[in-house]
Write an enzyme that holds these catalytic residues in place. Structure first.
Site, mmCIF file in Angstrom:
data_model
loop_
_atom_site.group_PDB
_atom_site.id
_atom_site.type_symbol
_atom_site.label_atom_id
_atom_site.label_comp_id
_atom_site.label_asym_id
_atom_site.label_seq_id
_atom_site.Cartn_x
_atom_site.Cartn_y
_atom_site.Cartn_z
ATOM 1 N N CYS A 133 0.810 -1.249 -0.185
ATOM 2 C CA CYS A 133 0.163 0.003 -0.196
ATOM 3 C C CYS A 133 0.928 1.194 -0.105
ATOM 4 O O CYS A 133 1.400 1.667 1.082
ATOM 5 C CB CYS A 133 -0.864 -0.094 1.183
ATOM 6 S SG CYS A 133 -2.058 1.337 1.412
ATOM 7 N N CYS A 136 -0.447 4.420 2.100
ATOM 8 C CA CYS A 136 -0.218 3.898 3.502
ATOM 9 C C CYS A 136 0.991 4.142 3.958
ATOM 10 O O CYS A 136 1.417 4.790 5.059
ATOM 11 C CB CYS A 136 -0.900 2.577 3.889
ATOM 12 S SG CYS A 136 -2.155 2.052 3.059
ATOM 13 N N ASP A 137 2.033 3.730 3.362
ATOM 14 C CA ASP A 137 3.425 3.478 4.049
ATOM 15 C C ASP A 137 4.505 4.403 3.121
ATOM 16 O O ASP A 137 5.740 4.590 3.508
ATOM 17 C CB ASP A 137 3.881 2.215 3.637
ATOM 18 C CG ASP A 137 2.939 1.333 4.354
ATOM 19 O OD1 ASP A 137 2.580 1.725 5.539
ATOM 20 O OD2 ASP A 137 2.853 -0.022 3.960
#
Ligand code: NAP
Length: 304
Positions: A133, A136-137
């Site tokens: 992701c 997300c990261d």
């Protein structure tokens, strides 16, 4: 014992949330079972630019808006993971890690999850430099060099997103042509800090002693040459697999997607499949929300 609900919707992505809105508006006694909270796969998308009327909305925002919309109606929501389902004649029991629920009909809207590569280093370094992701990261890799694996919409979107903060982004693709939409490809090719590594497959993710990624070993599929990209992050975007392991009773296709047409009817009467979990040609937010509506229409017909 009578059933508790007219319909249980399993999954809170765009298909499940839309089904919830339609079911409530149809006056059905409805339970929505969600595993991680609302939004589904769009939460992994930074920007959704093809959902009509909301250009450029972030995936998180779109998920939140759909969830808030559902909360305007009388639908019971339960956080739980479905473990199995007993299908009966006219009544079904959904078993979860938070108890059992009975109903007259079910909408399966459990979507899919990122596919693993299955190469050495992938599992051990997940969360320590390996990610599924980018939105997300990605922030952990500011000013660093990373690799994205894949050639579809998600891989290209991820590479574009990461290029905003990273020093350099390699996009490693196994062919010499991307599968992603042309508009995404055009945006990608304009970025000076993205290098597409054509005709290569990932072989191994190398870790450093302190539990972080230090390199991605790749193989040239044309001549077998092995080389290593020095990267501190590897983002895997090689597609998805269906989340339907809680049932073997419903007919699935060879890839594990639940077989259903536009009516969303599955091989079991009263059980419907909506969104990415359904066998279909185009998996988009628009097609998922369409399924959510169609599935409830079919539930209504069935319950009559
Ligand atoms: P996808 O379209 O299935 O693409 C997967 C990519 O990974 C392909 O390029 C594939 O290569 C590559 N790949 C698969 N297995 C591999 C392996 N073992 N090693 C190396 N490469 C591998 O998946 P996706 O990009 O996750 O998209 C999923 C769905 O969501 C698609 O239907 C997509 O259109 C949709 N989506 C749409 C949008 C949008 O419209 N804006 C945004 C995001 C997602 P090959 O090309 O050689 O097969």
């Amino acid at each position: 014992m009578g059933h508790q609900y007219d319909v249980i919707i399993i999954g809170a992505g765009p298909a499940g949330l839309t089904a919830g809105i339609y079911a409530a508006r149809a006056g059905l006694k409805t339970l929505l079972i969600e595993r991680f909270g609302a939004g589904g796969q769009i939460l992994n998308t930074y920007e959704v630019d093809n959902y009509p009327a909301l250009p450029g909305i972030t995936g998180g925002e779109l998920g939140m808006k759909m969830s808030d919309h559902l909360d305007k109606f009388d639908v019971t929501r339960q956080m739980a993971e479905v473990t199995s389902i007993d299908f009966g004649e006219g009544a079904h029991t959904v078993h979860t890690d938070s108890g059992d629920f009975s109903c007259r009909s079910i909408i399966l809207a459990t979507g899919n999850s990122p596919r693993k590569l299955g190469i050495p280093g992938e599992e051990e370094l997940t969360g320590a430099g390996v990610s599924y992701c980018a939105t997300c990261d990605g922030a952990f890799f500011r000013k660093r060099t990373v690799a994205v694996i894949g050639g579809g919409d998600v891989a290209v979107e991820d590479a574009i997103f990461l290029a905003r903060g990273c020093e350099k982004v390699y996009l490693v693709h196994r062919r010499n042509e991307l599968r992603a939409a042309k508009i995404l490809q055009n945006a990608l090719f304009e970025l000076p800090n993205v290098e597409v590594v054509w005709d290569h497959i990932p072989k191994e993710i190398k870790g450093a002693d302190e539990g972080s990624v230090k390199g991605l070993v790749i193989e040239n599929v044309k001549d077998g040459t092995i080389s290593t990209l020095e990267v501190s992050g590897v983002f895997i975007a090689t597609g998805n697999d269906p989340n339907a392991s809680y049932t073997d009773a419903v007919k699935k296709d060879e890839r594990g997607y639940i077989i259903a047409d536009e009516t969303c009817a599955t091989s079991i009467p009263g059980v419907f499949a909506a969104g990415d979990i359904r066998s279909k040609r185009l998996r988009q937010v628009t097609t998922a929300v369409a399924d959510g509506a169609n599935a409830v229409y079919s539930v209504q017909e069935y319950l009559i």
